[in-house]
Design a protein around this motif. Structure first.
Motif, PDB file in Angstrom:
ATOM      1  N   ALA A  40      51.050 127.661  15.283  1.00 25.75           N
ATOM      2  CA  ALA A  40      50.008 128.679  15.450  1.00 25.75           C
ATOM      3  C   ALA A  40      50.539 129.886  16.202  1.00 25.75           C
ATOM      4  O   ALA A  40      50.273 131.038  15.845  1.00 25.75           O
ATOM      5  CB  ALA A  40      48.810 128.078  16.180  1.00 25.75           C
ATOM      6  N   VAL A  41      51.330 129.648  17.255  1.00 28.68           N
ATOM      7  CA  VAL A  41      51.905 130.749  18.024  1.00 28.68           C
ATOM      8  C   VAL A  41      52.860 131.570  17.158  1.00 28.68           C
ATOM      9  O   VAL A  41      52.922 132.798  17.269  1.00 28.68           O
ATOM     10  CB  VAL A  41      52.628 130.214  19.275  1.00 28.68           C
ATOM     11  CG1 VAL A  41      53.391 131.325  19.984  1.00 28.68           C
ATOM     12  CG2 VAL A  41      51.630 129.575  20.233  1.00 28.68           C
ATOM     13  N   ALA A  42      53.597 130.904  16.283  1.00 26.73           N
ATOM     14  CA  ALA A  42      54.563 131.598  15.433  1.00 26.73           C
ATOM     15  C   ALA A  42      53.909 132.314  14.262  1.00 26.73           C
ATOM     16  O   ALA A  42      54.545 133.168  13.624  1.00 26.73           O
ATOM     17  CB  ALA A  42      55.595 130.591  14.904  1.00 26.73           C
ATOM     18  N   ASP A  43      52.661 132.010  13.967  1.00 26.31           N
ATOM     19  CA  ASP A  43      52.000 132.575  12.795  1.00 26.31           C
ATOM     20  C   ASP A  43      51.673 134.055  13.027  1.00 26.31           C
ATOM     21  O   ASP A  43      51.247 134.435  14.114  1.00 26.31           O
ATOM     22  CB  ASP A  43      50.715 131.802  12.499  1.00 26.31           C
ATOM     23  CG  ASP A  43      50.226 132.020  11.091  1.00 26.31           C
ATOM     24  OD1 ASP A  43      50.537 131.198  10.219  1.00 26.31           O
ATOM     25  OD2 ASP A  43      49.533 133.044  10.845  1.00 26.31           O
ATOM     26  N   PRO A  44      51.829 134.899  12.029  1.00 22.48           N
ATOM     27  CA  PRO A  44      51.554 136.321  12.201  1.00 22.48           C
ATOM     28  C   PRO A  44      50.069 136.690  12.153  1.00 22.48           C
ATOM     29  O   PRO A  44      49.729 137.859  12.376  1.00 22.48           O
ATOM     30  CB  PRO A  44      52.302 136.960  11.027  1.00 22.48           C
ATOM     31  CG  PRO A  44      52.297 135.904   9.965  1.00 22.48           C
ATOM     32  CD  PRO A  44      52.426 134.607  10.702  1.00 22.48           C
ATOM     33  N   ASP A  45      49.226 135.730  11.877  1.00 25.75           N
ATOM     34  CA  ASP A  45      47.789 135.999  11.758  1.00 25.75           C
ATOM     35  C   ASP A  45      46.993 135.145  12.750  1.00 25.75           C
ATOM     36  O   ASP A  45      47.521 134.179  13.317  1.00 25.75           O
ATOM     37  CB  ASP A  45      47.335 135.725  10.324  1.00 25.75           C
ATOM     38  CG  ASP A  45      47.924 136.730   9.348  1.00 25.75           C
ATOM     39  OD1 ASP A  45      47.749 137.938   9.568  1.00 25.75           O
ATOM     40  OD2 ASP A  45      48.563 136.303   8.367  1.00 25.75           O
ATOM     41  N   PRO A  46      45.730 135.472  12.977  1.00 24.56           N
ATOM     42  CA  PRO A  46      44.941 134.757  13.989  1.00 24.56           C
ATOM     43  C   PRO A  46      44.655 133.312  13.609  1.00 24.56           C
ATOM     44  O   PRO A  46      44.350 133.005  12.457  1.00 24.56           O
ATOM     45  CB  PRO A  46      43.644 135.578  14.072  1.00 24.56           C
ATOM     46  CG  PRO A  46      43.565 136.321  12.787  1.00 24.56           C
ATOM     47  CD  PRO A  46      44.970 136.590  12.364  1.00 24.56           C
ATOM     48  N   VAL A  47      44.771 132.439  14.606  1.00 21.89           N
ATOM     49  CA  VAL A  47      44.561 131.008  14.415  1.00 21.89           C
ATOM     50  C   VAL A  47      43.514 130.515  15.398  1.00 21.89           C
ATOM     51  O   VAL A  47      43.609 130.758  16.608  1.00 21.89           O
ATOM     52  CB  VAL A  47      45.865 130.215  14.620  1.00 21.89           C
ATOM     53  CG1 VAL A  47      45.607 128.709  14.456  1.00 21.89           C
ATOM     54  CG2 VAL A  47      46.945 130.681  13.641  1.00 21.89           C
ATOM     55  N   ILE A  48      42.503 129.825  14.883  1.00 22.04           N
ATOM     56  CA  ILE A  48      41.520 129.131  15.712  1.00 22.04           C
ATOM     57  C   ILE A  48      42.038 127.720  15.943  1.00 22.04           C
ATOM     58  O   ILE A  48      42.235 126.954  14.990  1.00 22.04           O
ATOM     59  CB  ILE A  48      40.141 129.080  15.016  1.00 22.04           C
ATOM     60  CG1 ILE A  48      39.659 130.491  14.656  1.00 22.04           C
ATOM     61  CG2 ILE A  48      39.126 128.362  15.891  1.00 22.04           C
ATOM     62  CD1 ILE A  48      39.408 131.393  15.834  1.00 22.04           C
TER      63      ILE A  48
ATOM     64  N   CYS B 292      47.941 140.392  13.459  1.00 28.08           N
ATOM     65  CA  CYS B 292      47.258 139.917  14.657  1.00 28.08           C
ATOM     66  C   CYS B 292      47.720 138.504  14.998  1.00 28.08           C
ATOM     67  O   CYS B 292      47.008 137.522  14.758  1.00 28.08           O
ATOM     68  CB  CYS B 292      45.738 139.953  14.451  1.00 28.08           C
ATOM     69  SG  CYS B 292      44.785 139.688  15.956  1.00 28.08           S
ATOM     70  N   PRO B 293      48.930 138.369  15.563  1.00 34.38           N
ATOM     71  CA  PRO B 293      49.440 137.039  15.937  1.00 34.38           C
ATOM     72  C   PRO B 293      48.759 136.529  17.200  1.00 34.38           C
ATOM     73  O   PRO B 293      49.282 136.628  18.298  1.00 34.38           O
ATOM     74  CB  PRO B 293      50.934 137.303  16.152  1.00 34.38           C
ATOM     75  CG  PRO B 293      51.008 138.734  16.585  1.00 34.38           C
ATOM     76  CD  PRO B 293      49.901 139.444  15.848  1.00 34.38           C
ATOM     77  N   LEU B 294      47.598 135.964  17.018  1.00 34.40           N
ATOM     78  CA  LEU B 294      46.712 135.576  18.122  1.00 34.40           C
ATOM     79  C   LEU B 294      46.299 134.120  17.958  1.00 34.40           C
ATOM     80  O   LEU B 294      45.927 133.693  16.863  1.00 34.40           O
ATOM     81  CB  LEU B 294      45.473 136.476  18.109  1.00 34.40           C
ATOM     82  CG  LEU B 294      44.257 136.058  18.912  1.00 34.40           C
ATOM     83  CD1 LEU B 294      44.559 136.031  20.402  1.00 34.40           C
ATOM     84  CD2 LEU B 294      43.082 136.988  18.611  1.00 34.40           C
ATOM     85  N   VAL B 295      46.368 133.339  19.034  1.00 35.08           N
ATOM     86  CA  VAL B 295      45.868 131.967  19.036  1.00 35.08           C
ATOM     87  C   VAL B 295      44.665 131.901  19.967  1.00 35.08           C
ATOM     88  O   VAL B 295      44.750 132.303  21.132  1.00 35.08           O
ATOM     89  CB  VAL B 295      46.942 130.965  19.504  1.00 35.08           C
ATOM     90  CG1 VAL B 295      46.372 129.538  19.508  1.00 35.08           C
ATOM     91  CG2 VAL B 295      48.169 131.036  18.604  1.00 35.08           C
ATOM     92  N   ILE B 296      43.555 131.396  19.430  1.00 32.01           N
ATOM     93  CA  ILE B 296      42.334 131.228  20.219  1.00 32.01           C
ATOM     94  C   ILE B 296      42.083 129.734  20.369  1.00 32.01           C
ATOM     95  O   ILE B 296      41.685 129.059  19.423  1.00 32.01           O
ATOM     96  CB  ILE B 296      41.127 131.913  19.554  1.00 32.01           C
ATOM     97  CG1 ILE B 296      41.420 133.394  19.322  1.00 32.01           C
ATOM     98  CG2 ILE B 296      39.878 131.745  20.410  1.00 32.01           C
ATOM     99  CD1 ILE B 296      40.319 134.133  18.568  1.00 32.01           C
ATOM    100  N   ARG B 297      42.355 129.215  21.576  1.00 32.94           N
ATOM    101  CA  ARG B 297      42.167 127.792  21.869  1.00 32.94           C
ATOM    102  C   ARG B 297      40.740 127.550  22.332  1.00 32.94           C
ATOM    103  O   ARG B 297      40.192 128.301  23.128  1.00 32.94           O
ATOM    104  CB  ARG B 297      43.107 127.331  22.983  1.00 32.94           C
ATOM    105  CG  ARG B 297      44.578 127.316  22.675  1.00 32.94           C
ATOM    106  CD  ARG B 297      45.367 126.770  23.863  1.00 32.94           C
ATOM    107  NE  ARG B 297      44.682 125.642  24.476  1.00 32.94           N
ATOM    108  CZ  ARG B 297      44.128 125.679  25.687  1.00 32.94           C
ATOM    109  NH1 ARG B 297      44.196 126.757  26.444  1.00 32.94           N
ATOM    110  NH2 ARG B 297      43.505 124.613  26.161  1.00 32.94           N
ATOM    111  N   MET B 298      40.163 126.418  21.861  1.00 32.01           N
ATOM    112  CA  MET B 298      38.807 126.079  22.274  1.00 32.01           C
ATOM    113  C   MET B 298      38.625 124.566  22.330  1.00 32.01           C
ATOM    114  O   MET B 298      38.822 123.895  21.314  1.00 32.01           O
ATOM    115  CB  MET B 298      37.780 126.654  21.288  1.00 32.01           C
ATOM    116  CG  MET B 298      37.647 128.156  21.321  1.00 32.01           C
ATOM    117  SD  MET B 298      36.356 128.749  20.212  1.00 32.01           S
ATOM    118  CE  MET B 298      37.251 128.799  18.662  1.00 32.01           C
ATOM    119  N   PRO B 299      38.264 123.993  23.483  1.00 27.32           N
ATOM    120  CA  PRO B 299      37.829 122.593  23.503  1.00 27.32           C
ATOM    121  C   PRO B 299      36.553 122.452  22.669  1.00 27.32           C
ATOM    122  O   PRO B 299      35.625 123.268  22.799  1.00 27.32           O
ATOM    123  CB  PRO B 299      37.557 122.324  24.989  1.00 27.32           C
ATOM    124  CG  PRO B 299      38.316 123.387  25.717  1.00 27.32           C
ATOM    125  CD  PRO B 299      38.285 124.588  24.818  1.00 27.32           C
TER     126      PRO B 299
END
Length: 337
Positions: free
Chosen positions: A161-169, A111-118
């Motif tokens: 984070a974008v290059a990571d194969p796993d989800p990143v907060i 799940c190569p997903l980046v979840i951005r949050m202010p």
């Protein structure tokens, strides 16, 4: 190098990632045509088209859920939750699906997903626009949790984070968005004083996830901080004259325990600073780890300086934040013990 605000650096990181890999897509509430409420994604839709940068309905669970499906099938979605406070309707998707996908599929899917949050306060947003929920996500196996304190780190960590194969907060402190934070002041107008902007490398300056950064070297006490609190900790050290070593954690999960251990074993003292509420905050985990690994090196009890254990106090926002005065008191106390 170019001089940028954190907003500009994160936007530049999006541009680099989207140019390098056509699988990177960006979406969220008002992210496309409008460029996001903080304008982080401004211009990306015009440059890359509506199929790669687009708006989503006001439905955080739907945004995260569709992103998980896209990630599982080979895309690299970067999604924006408009404020960290809005993420809770999507929490089940993040915890039960995104974080576990690699393990529950025995590696057949990632799940190569980046979840951005202010994140955090400082804009007078009240209880629903000012929360700091980082500790909730650090409890979840399978996630990575990042929080930069300066433009160069914001760009470099985002690209990793974008290059990571796993989800990143990916948590972005709102008080740092428009320029370096003046940690010497507690009041809002003074704290937004513009200083020299951060220098940001051109191109892909990816920074390894899981590596802390020592922003101020010292020998008397180790201060562990992240995000906006890095500047507050540095200001407190300067104002008190305590020879503090300030560590910007940058990555909360995975955590650079080696750098923390080396510093605490050198100084023998530790103060932990974060904006979130005290009880069950990430500082409690840090204290446990330092106690487990550095107990025989400690010369004084550790101290946490945090937000209050209350619902976010809109009318008392700047008293709620740890400021240099409160952190300075902790530095002096730990040196006296």
């Amino acid at each position: 190098m170019a001089k940028m605000t954190m907003i500009e650096a994160i936007r530049d990181a999006h541009d680099v990632a989207m140019a390098e890999d056509e699988r990177v897509i960006v979406y969220g509430e008002d992210v496309g045509f409008f460029g996001g409420v903080f304008r982080v994604t401004a211009g990306l839709q015009e440059k890359y088209g509506q199929s790669r940068c687009f708006d989503a309905p006001i439905n955080e669970s739907g945004i995260v859920g569709t992103a998980i499906g896209m990630a599982a099938y080979g895309l690299k979605p970067v999604i924006e939750i408009q404020f960290a406070d809005y993420v809770y309707p999507a929490f089940d998707q993040i915890v039960s699906e995104a974080a576990r996908l690699r393990h529950r599929s025995n590696g057949d899917f990632t799940c190569p997903l980046v979840i951005r949050m202010p994140t955090g306060g400082g804009i007078f947003g009240g209880q629903t626009h000012s929360q700091s929920p980082e500790a909730i996500f650090t409890h979840v196996s399978g996630l990575k949790v990042l929080i930069p304190s300066n433009p160069a780190d914001a760009k470099g960590l985002f690209l990793s984070a974008v290059a990571d194969p796993d989800p990143v907060i990916f948590l972005e402190p709102k008080r740092l968005y428009n320029g370096p934070f003046d940690g010497h002041h507690d009041k809002p107008l003074q704290s937004w004083k513009k200083h020299e902007l951060g220098e940001v490398p051109d191109g892909n300056n990816a920074i390894e996830i899981g590596k802390a950064n020592i922003t101020r070297e010292g020998n008397d006490v180790t201060v562990l901080a992240y995000g906006t609190m890095v500047y507050v900790a540095e200001a407190a050290a300067e104002e008190t004259g305590v020879d503090a070593e300030v560590i910007d954690l940058r990555s909360l999960l995975p955590l650079d325990l080696d750098t923390i251990k080396a510093s605490v074993q050198k100084t023998g003292r530790c103060v932990i600073v974060h904006e979130a509420t005290r009880t069950s905050g990430f500082g409690a985990e840090l204290m446990s780890l330092v106690q487990e690994t550095c107990f025989y090196h400690l010369e004084a009890p550790m101290i946490r300086v945090t937000g209050w254990d209350t619902p976010y106090p809109h009318a008392q926002e700047w008293e709620y934040f740890p400021g240099p005065a409160r952190v300075g008191e902790a530095l002096k106390k730990v040196m006296e013990d």
